[in-house]
Design an enzyme around this catalytic site. Sequence first.
Site, PDB file in Angstrom:
ATOM      1  N   LYS A  13       0.613  -1.076  -0.087  1.00 48.69           N
ATOM      2  CA  LYS A  13      -0.342  -0.061  -0.168  1.00 48.69           C
ATOM      3  C   LYS A  13       0.737   1.156   0.250  1.00 48.69           C
ATOM      4  O   LYS A  13       0.551   2.506  -0.832  1.00 48.69           O
ATOM      5  CB  LYS A  13      -0.882   0.422   1.229  1.00 48.69           C
ATOM      6  CG  LYS A  13      -2.049  -1.378   1.599  1.00 48.69           C
ATOM      7  CD  LYS A  13      -2.687  -1.052   2.475  1.00 48.69           C
ATOM      8  CE  LYS A  13      -2.357  -0.886   3.909  1.00 48.69           C
ATOM      9  NZ  LYS A  13      -1.592  -2.529   3.756  1.00 48.69           N
ATOM     10  N   ARG A  88      -9.094   1.104   8.717  1.00 49.51           N
ATOM     11  CA  ARG A  88      -9.109  -0.772   9.659  1.00 49.51           C
ATOM     12  C   ARG A  88     -10.266  -1.082   9.837  1.00 49.51           C
ATOM     13  O   ARG A  88      -9.987  -2.585  10.037  1.00 49.51           O
ATOM     14  CB  ARG A  88      -8.327  -0.692  10.171  1.00 49.51           C
ATOM     15  CG  ARG A  88      -7.041  -1.457   9.130  1.00 49.51           C
ATOM     16  CD  ARG A  88      -5.498  -0.659  10.364  1.00 49.51           C
ATOM     17  NE  ARG A  88      -4.773  -1.383  10.108  1.00 49.51           N
ATOM     18  CZ  ARG A  88      -2.979  -0.981  10.189  1.00 49.51           C
ATOM     19  NH1 ARG A  88      -3.409   0.580   9.407  1.00 49.51           N
ATOM     20  NH2 ARG A  88      -2.453  -1.680   9.733  1.00 49.51           N
ATOM     21  N   ARG A 127      11.579  -6.067   6.051  1.00 46.17           N
ATOM     22  CA  ARG A 127      11.908  -4.052   5.767  1.00 46.17           C
ATOM     23  C   ARG A 127      12.122  -4.476   6.631  1.00 46.17           C
ATOM     24  O   ARG A 127      12.739  -4.211   7.862  1.00 46.17           O
ATOM     25  CB  ARG A 127       9.934  -4.585   5.996  1.00 46.17           C
ATOM     26  CG  ARG A 127       9.685  -2.845   5.375  1.00 46.17           C
ATOM     27  CD  ARG A 127       8.409  -2.799   5.667  1.00 46.17           C
ATOM     28  NE  ARG A 127       6.781  -2.831   6.724  1.00 46.17           N
ATOM     29  CZ  ARG A 127       5.910  -2.835   6.579  1.00 46.17           C
ATOM     30  NH1 ARG A 127       5.386  -2.782   4.864  1.00 46.17           N
ATOM     31  NH2 ARG A 127       5.012  -3.320   6.900  1.00 46.17           N
ATOM     32  N   ARG A 160      10.902  -2.481  12.082  1.00 49.05           N
ATOM     33  CA  ARG A 160      10.252  -2.162  13.012  1.00 49.05           C
ATOM     34  C   ARG A 160       9.323  -3.243  14.007  1.00 49.05           C
ATOM     35  O   ARG A 160       9.292  -3.956  13.698  1.00 49.05           O
ATOM     36  CB  ARG A 160       8.253  -1.621  12.590  1.00 49.05           C
ATOM     37  CG  ARG A 160       8.432  -0.184  11.041  1.00 49.05           C
ATOM     38  CD  ARG A 160       7.510  -0.121  10.102  1.00 49.05           C
ATOM     39  NE  ARG A 160       6.257  -0.387  10.622  1.00 49.05           N
ATOM     40  CZ  ARG A 160       5.188  -0.943  10.150  1.00 49.05           C
ATOM     41  NH1 ARG A 160       5.327  -0.383   9.271  1.00 49.05           N
ATOM     42  NH2 ARG A 160       3.709  -1.302  10.677  1.00 49.05           N
ATOM     43  N   ARG A 171      -0.931  -9.297  13.538  1.00 45.34           N
ATOM     44  CA  ARG A 171      -1.230  -7.981  12.097  1.00 45.34           C
ATOM     45  C   ARG A 171      -1.931  -9.121  11.305  1.00 45.34           C
ATOM     46  O   ARG A 171      -3.203  -8.603  11.061  1.00 45.34           O
ATOM     47  CB  ARG A 171       0.130  -7.580  12.418  1.00 45.34           C
ATOM     48  CG  ARG A 171       0.262  -6.510  13.126  1.00 45.34           C
ATOM     49  CD  ARG A 171       1.918  -5.569  12.503  1.00 45.34           C
ATOM     50  NE  ARG A 171       1.604  -5.285  11.493  1.00 45.34           N
ATOM     51  CZ  ARG A 171       2.645  -4.202  10.235  1.00 45.34           C
ATOM     52  NH1 ARG A 171       3.391  -5.364  10.934  1.00 45.34           N
ATOM     53  NH2 ARG A 171       2.227  -3.472   9.986  1.00 45.34           N
TER      54      ARG A 171
HETATM   55  P1  AMP Z   1       0.630   0.828   9.057  1.00 46.39           P
HETATM   56  O1  AMP Z   1       2.114   1.247   9.601  1.00 46.39           O
HETATM   57  O2  AMP Z   1      -0.428   0.877   8.446  1.00 46.39           O
HETATM   58  O3  AMP Z   1       1.247  -1.084   9.287  1.00 46.39           O
HETATM   59  O4  AMP Z   1       0.224   0.400  10.942  1.00 46.39           O
HETATM   60  C1  AMP Z   1       0.823   0.204  12.204  1.00 46.39           C
HETATM   61  C2  AMP Z   1       0.178  -0.354  13.548  1.00 46.39           C
HETATM   62  O5  AMP Z   1      -0.178   1.143  13.114  1.00 46.39           O
HETATM   63  C3  AMP Z   1      -1.186  -1.062  13.302  1.00 46.39           C
HETATM   64  O6  AMP Z   1      -0.841  -2.449  13.497  1.00 46.39           O
HETATM   65  C4  AMP Z   1      -1.890  -0.600  14.633  1.00 46.39           C
HETATM   66  O7  AMP Z   1      -1.439  -0.535  15.846  1.00 46.39           O
HETATM   67  C5  AMP Z   1      -1.701   1.028  13.602  1.00 46.39           C
HETATM   68  N1  AMP Z   1      -2.843   1.161  13.052  1.00 46.39           N
HETATM   69  C6  AMP Z   1      -2.053   2.166  11.573  1.00 46.39           C
HETATM   70  N2  AMP Z   1      -3.353   2.587  11.322  1.00 46.39           N
HETATM   71  C7  AMP Z   1      -5.063   2.060  12.194  1.00 46.39           C
HETATM   72  C8  AMP Z   1      -6.078   2.381  12.284  1.00 46.39           C
HETATM   73  N3  AMP Z   1      -6.803   3.174  10.498  1.00 46.39           N
HETATM   74  N4  AMP Z   1      -6.495   1.451  13.187  1.00 46.39           N
HETATM   75  C9  AMP Z   1      -6.086   1.447  13.940  1.00 46.39           C
HETATM   76  N5  AMP Z   1      -5.190   1.149  14.023  1.00 46.39           N
HETATM   77  C10 AMP Z   1      -4.260   1.652  13.162  1.00 46.39           C
END
Ligand code: AMP
Length: 215
Positions: A13, A88, A127, A160, A171
């Site tokens: 994404k 999400r 990553r 990360r 996740r």
């Molecule tokens: P990402 O970088 O999109 O994988 O997000 C990393 C982490 O941030 C996720 O595993 C969640 O803990 C939190 N997070 C990011 N976006 C959301 C969302 N829309 N709703 C809830 N948690 C989020």
Amino acid sequence: MNLVLLGPPGAGKGTQAKKLLEEFGIPQISTGDILRDAVRRGTELGKKAGPLMAAGKLVPDDVVVSLAVERLRQRDCARGFALDGFPRTIPQAEALDAALRQEGKKLEAVISLQVPEETLVERISGRRSCPKDGSVYHVYQKPPRRPGHCDLCGSELVQREDDKPDRVRERLAVYAAQTAPLEAYYARQGLLRPVSGMGSPEGIYAEIKKTLGRS
Ligand code: AMP
């Protein structure tokens, strides 16, 4: 060009959002990036979100909804945006619909990147990112010129916390339970555009543009 990029962690994404930004000038809105920045700066939001993120769990809907809605109101979103990692959950998607409606806007399409689970795990575990400028690399697929260091600023690359193997499984499980239902939600609205997330980033991007009628 009001887009949502939907897909599990590691689907690509962020990579595709950056390509859309380069070509069309629409901002990438990543709630994950906004939250990571808050964690780095040690703000109240960061203190609340940090432990949940490290565990691979979702941050509460009301918190992310207000972040995303506030970001969407900024001027650079006037001609479009690519949401990356938001919504999400179904309540987040409903809140997004309501916020856009209020501004007289609507989504053009939801690009749903399809990638098998083994590939996701492979991509995520390799990553690495730059803690300073956020550039993203992969140990095999997109190695930095000098191993372990950012091409742009030379900082030491990090993995990360939530990309570590046990968190990745969590996740993916959270995605299946809470986010995957969004496919049906957007299909009902006639917005869902499934695109294969396999192959080169350039090839996937070409497919996305074709789907949007902009190739
Ligand atoms: P990402 O970088 O999109 O994988 O997000 C990393 C982490 O941030 C996720 O595993 C969640 O803990 C939190 N997070 C990011 N976006 C959301 C969302 N829309 N709703 C809830 N948690 C989020």
